[in-house]
Design an enzyme around this catalytic site. Sequence first.
Site, mmCIF file in Angstrom:
data_model
loop_
_atom_site.group_PDB
_atom_site.id
_atom_site.type_symbol
_atom_site.label_atom_id
_atom_site.label_comp_id
_atom_site.label_asym_id
_atom_site.label_seq_id
_atom_site.Cartn_x
_atom_site.Cartn_y
_atom_site.Cartn_z
ATOM 1 N N THR A 1 0.971 -1.068 0.058
ATOM 2 C CA THR A 1 -0.084 0.089 0.075
ATOM 3 C C THR A 1 0.778 1.083 0.030
ATOM 4 O O THR A 1 1.620 1.568 0.974
ATOM 5 C CB THR A 1 -0.839 -0.001 1.393
ATOM 6 O OG1 THR A 1 -1.950 -1.197 1.324
ATOM 7 C CG2 THR A 1 -1.839 1.418 1.169
ATOM 8 N N LYS B 1 -7.038 1.142 -2.730
ATOM 9 C CA LYS B 1 -6.713 0.652 -1.247
ATOM 10 C C LYS B 1 -6.588 1.776 -0.512
ATOM 11 O O LYS B 1 -6.898 1.630 0.750
ATOM 12 C CB LYS B 1 -5.195 0.056 -1.550
ATOM 13 C CG LYS B 1 -4.836 -0.300 -0.316
ATOM 14 C CD LYS B 1 -5.591 -1.540 0.491
ATOM 15 C CE LYS B 1 -5.116 -2.062 1.701
ATOM 16 N NZ LYS B 1 -3.903 -2.728 1.670
ATOM 17 N N LYS C 1 0.261 5.113 8.517
ATOM 18 C CA LYS C 1 0.813 5.457 7.341
ATOM 19 C C LYS C 1 -0.358 5.692 6.341
ATOM 20 O O LYS C 1 -0.267 6.487 5.338
ATOM 21 C CB LYS C 1 1.911 4.414 6.877
ATOM 22 C CG LYS C 1 2.453 4.573 5.752
ATOM 23 C CD LYS C 1 1.707 3.519 4.532
ATOM 24 C CE LYS C 1 2.033 2.202 5.009
ATOM 25 N NZ LYS C 1 1.602 1.175 3.745
#
Length: 315
Positions: free
Chosen positions: A111, A186, A255
């Site tokens: 990701t 995502k 993150k």
Amino acid sequence: MKASNGNHGLEWEENRMMIGFVGTGVMGSRMVKKLLDHGYQVTVYNRTKEKVKALVEYGAFIAESISSLAYSSDIICTCLSMPEDVVEVYLGTSGLIENARSGAIFIDFTTVGSETSKAIFDQAIEKGIAYLDSPVSGGPEGVENGTLTIMVGGEMQAFEKIQPILNVLGETIEYLGPSGSGSIAKLLNQYLVAVHSLAASEAMVTGAAFGLDSEQLYKILKVSYGDSRILRRHMEQYVFDRHFQPGGAVKYVHKDVRLANKLIQEAGMNQFTGQLAEQAFGHAIEEGLQELDMSAVIQPLEEKCGVIVKKTRLL
């Protein structure tokens, strides 16, 4: 696949393809085993050699370097922790793009931000290599059950060639469009994961602070419109039993929501709930919870309100 004569290009022979896999952590190791179970030949590389020993015993080959793995593989998968790891592995002088053969296909399950995906795509194309940003959702259990959702961006032709591999790993495989599209999808998923995690935690802590039985409140919420997969996951698998081993760690969700918030801002919004989620996960990291499961974002809220959301009786 096999190497063609002359220029180190590749001709496709699906039954002979060599897969390289960089990054064999919680997700990557399970993906490798799944591929081996389906008869694929897989060569693995991980900076921590201990993490590949079990895979070699399971049937994988081991590469001593990223460059040697790149040169010997037809399809190269990566499943890494952070965007900076992806940049180093792909764009470094000893990295994948510099050393892979023309005609190879990269599948990145990490990701990252769409800018990172697009930058790697552009450099790969210059070398005659295809790059697909292919982040996944579903966690370790999704790999083991073959039920991952895989979101793919990049060239359609490359996607069609490697779709059989993705079908081994996932149940819902969606091609979304040009490079970066998979990463965007995502991050939007992770945005909801972070926001729902915080909202579920706030609701459960508030209920406990006002004296409601936590299990009874949960029983009500999960059959009402306030229900969510995140609420169920967090309460049933982690919070009630006070078991916070990941799963998906706090540091990774932080993150992801930070990157997702950049997308939200670029879309034109200035104030949005993801900002609060980013703050909450950042605070959890400051409290030393970064390696725990994302559900541990509830702990600073519990401490602030002087309560613990825990099991009081069997559900």
